[in-house]
Design a protein around this motif. Sequence first.
Motif, PDB file in Angstrom:
ATOM      1  N   ASP A  83      30.014   3.430  10.216  1.00  0.00           N
ATOM      2  CA  ASP A  83      29.040   4.589   9.351  1.00  0.00           C
ATOM      3  C   ASP A  83      30.925   4.975   8.714  1.00  0.00           C
ATOM      4  N   LEU A  84      31.768   5.159   9.758  1.00  0.00           N
ATOM      5  CA  LEU A  84      33.114   6.080   8.758  1.00  0.00           C
ATOM      6  C   LEU A  84      33.725   5.085   7.437  1.00  0.00           C
ATOM      7  N   PHE A  85      33.302   3.695   8.188  1.00  0.00           N
ATOM      8  CA  PHE A  85      34.000   3.532   6.340  1.00  0.00           C
ATOM      9  C   PHE A  85      32.522   3.473   5.291  1.00  0.00           C
ATOM     10  N   ARG A  86      31.376   3.979   5.679  1.00  0.00           N
ATOM     11  CA  ARG A  86      30.708   3.660   4.285  1.00  0.00           C
ATOM     12  C   ARG A  86      31.114   5.572   4.077  1.00  0.00           C
ATOM     13  N   PHE A  87      30.894   6.462   5.533  1.00  0.00           N
ATOM     14  CA  PHE A  87      31.568   7.660   4.741  1.00  0.00           C
ATOM     15  C   PHE A  87      32.739   7.724   3.684  1.00  0.00           C
ATOM     16  N   ALA A  88      33.997   6.855   4.088  1.00  0.00           N
ATOM     17  CA  ALA A  88      34.857   7.334   2.945  1.00  0.00           C
ATOM     18  C   ALA A  88      34.782   6.415   1.950  1.00  0.00           C
ATOM     19  N   LEU A  89      34.279   5.597   1.877  1.00  0.00           N
ATOM     20  CA  LEU A  89      33.818   4.964   0.654  1.00  0.00           C
ATOM     21  C   LEU A  89      32.673   6.258  -0.653  1.00  0.00           C
ATOM     22  N   GLU A  90      32.105   6.465   0.184  1.00  0.00           N
ATOM     23  CA  GLU A  90      30.623   7.634  -0.477  1.00  0.00           C
ATOM     24  C   GLU A  90      31.593   8.631  -0.762  1.00  0.00           C
ATOM     25  N   ALA A  91      32.025   9.343   0.312  1.00  0.00           N
ATOM     26  CA  ALA A  91      33.845  10.644  -0.316  1.00  0.00           C
ATOM     27  C   ALA A  91      34.322   9.839  -0.540  1.00  0.00           C
ATOM     28  N   SER A  92      34.651   9.454  -1.361  1.00  0.00           N
ATOM     29  CA  SER A  92      35.801   8.660  -2.199  1.00  0.00           C
ATOM     30  C   SER A  92      35.395   8.661  -4.050  1.00  0.00           C
ATOM     31  N   HIS A 122      32.313   9.750  -4.754  1.00  0.00           N
ATOM     32  CA  HIS A 122      32.150  11.082  -5.488  1.00  0.00           C
ATOM     33  C   HIS A 122      33.934  12.270  -6.218  1.00  0.00           C
ATOM     34  N   VAL A 123      34.663  12.247  -5.059  1.00  0.00           N
ATOM     35  CA  VAL A 123      36.067  12.528  -6.325  1.00  0.00           C
ATOM     36  C   VAL A 123      36.138  12.333  -7.633  1.00  0.00           C
ATOM     37  N   ILE A 124      35.711  10.782  -7.341  1.00  0.00           N
ATOM     38  CA  ILE A 124      37.115   9.491  -8.075  1.00  0.00           C
ATOM     39  C   ILE A 124      36.079   9.624  -8.547  1.00  0.00           C
ATOM     40  N   TYR A 125      35.280   9.520  -9.145  1.00  0.00           N
ATOM     41  CA  TYR A 125      34.116   9.450 -10.062  1.00  0.00           C
ATOM     42  C   TYR A 125      33.042  10.249 -10.303  1.00  0.00           C
ATOM     43  N   GLY A 126      33.185  11.386  -9.006  1.00  0.00           N
ATOM     44  CA  GLY A 126      31.928  12.732 -10.149  1.00  0.00           C
ATOM     45  C   GLY A 126      30.617  11.742  -9.186  1.00  0.00           C
ATOM     46  N   GLU A 127      30.192  11.141  -8.602  1.00  0.00           N
ATOM     47  CA  GLU A 127      28.960  10.577  -8.425  1.00  0.00           C
ATOM     48  C   GLU A 127      28.770  10.202  -7.044  1.00  0.00           C
ATOM     49  N   ARG A 128      27.485  10.429  -6.561  1.00  0.00           N
ATOM     50  CA  ARG A 128      26.997   9.467  -5.404  1.00  0.00           C
ATOM     51  C   ARG A 128      27.061   8.460  -5.873  1.00  0.00           C
TER      52      ARG A 128
END
Length: 540
Positions: free
Chosen positions: A214-223, A225-231
């Motif tokens: 779950d933490l790996f998924r969180f880190a990719l989702e958060a990255s 969102h910040v890098i591409y501006g999308e979920r």
Amino acid sequence: MRRVQGTSGSRFLGVLPQKGFCMTAAGTVVHANLEGGKGALKAVRRGGVDGRVRGFEEIPHTGRNGWINLLKFWRENRFQQLHKHMERTFNVLGPIYREKVGTLSSVNILLPSDISELFQSEGLHPRRMTLQPWATHREIRNHSKGVFLKNGEEWRSDRLQLNKEVMLSASVRRFLPLLDEVSKDFCGMLQARVEKEGRGEEGKRSLTIDPSPDLFRFALEASCHVIYGERIGLFSSSPSLESQKFIWAVERMLTTTPPLLYLPPRLLLRIGAPLWTQHATAWDHIFSHAQARIQRAYQRLSSSQARRSATGAAGGQYTGVLGQLMEKGQLSLDLIKANITELMAGGVDTTAVPLQFALFELGRNPEVQERVRQQVRTSCSQAGGDPQKALQGAPLLKATIKEVLRLYPVGITVQRYPVRDIVLQNYHIPAGTMVQACLYPMGRSSQVFEDPLRFDPGRWASGSKEDGRRGEGQGFRSLAFGFGARQCVGRRIAENEMQLLLMHILLNFHLSVPSSEDIKTNLTLILQPETPPRITFTKL
């Protein structure tokens, strides 16, 4: 307080020299005959033996033949335990030693005073060790290199442009709400899972899990969102296989990098070595995943700009790091792609893994956990929903991350090539020598930290007992993100991402651990648990 695993005082096998140097608490240099034990110790002054600076060749070393050393590394599996190998070697040879493994030579140092001297000689264009396998992959695939793999004026020019979007306080203010949103959603997902799968009465259920997937998924989702501006929807019940494959590719790339550092990559490419093939294939998948995301973001951005032009509407919505770089137009599209890909590849494991260690240490140190939680509650109640104010009012959150990274640094060394000759521990170091500040042994050294194996975020507080130990170079005791102009470009994203997730977890759950035994660690390119710790989440 519970303790993490202690240092090993065992003798390092294969060390050729019989004499070394170590620094005492009083700041004198001690000449240690390793065969003779304590009775053979003899103090000498900092000015050197007979008042002279010792030569480079006199630095204690682990064996002069790099190829024999490489064979030992392979045979004894030292690549996965390099952090422990360094710790043992410092225990035997003192606070400075030379090592040659295969084609790679370095001088390794431990003490903040020496690290301070090293960074004062880094020059206008600081250099760290080039990860040659990564550079070779870019060259054979004709990909541009990002700032991680560049040096000189070209590096500086690109880095200054990136800093505007990922390091300056104005850019941090723009992306904090995005990280906050993902952190809240993660906790919402975890609450639903605890309620559904946990034990105990409704509203106070507990669930014990390995949170690492779950933490790996969180880190990719958060990255993303910040890098591409999308979920990208990784918290859904069926996250995309494409994203899971990206995480696997990053892990494979990190695992195959260390052995390749000591061998010529182009030779391995020529002979078709399986290790090189695995490494290159992993990078190919990372690039292809990033390319697809960049392409989608580019199309979205283009259509959005066209709509604004047609309607005359002003912009205003944050479009992510990628969107900002494209709109500014200071970097070419190829350079934007190269740097975005590096940010993506470096932004998953490097936050997900420290979060595992953080949850574990907070779980086995309940009094520390409660102290941080109380500060977080007070700060959030006064912040009015502003994530920046919430973090500013809870300095123990930042201190918790610093303490986790002291004991479990993501990268175990920070390297520099001094631009002028320097003297460390009375030894002459020629300009251009690769010198490594070894973070794992430093973080666990009683010469640097009081009671070093104790998990205590309070040691970083202003005015603490340890804060008062203002010895030479004490500002260089926390270097998990590097230092100066060449520090980690994703530092602000990573720090805030970890702090915000811990903040929301502490507001919603009490953490405990089924086993408080010290975590055994392995090294790929980053330090990680041999087996991910299990954490019990109890709803508050």
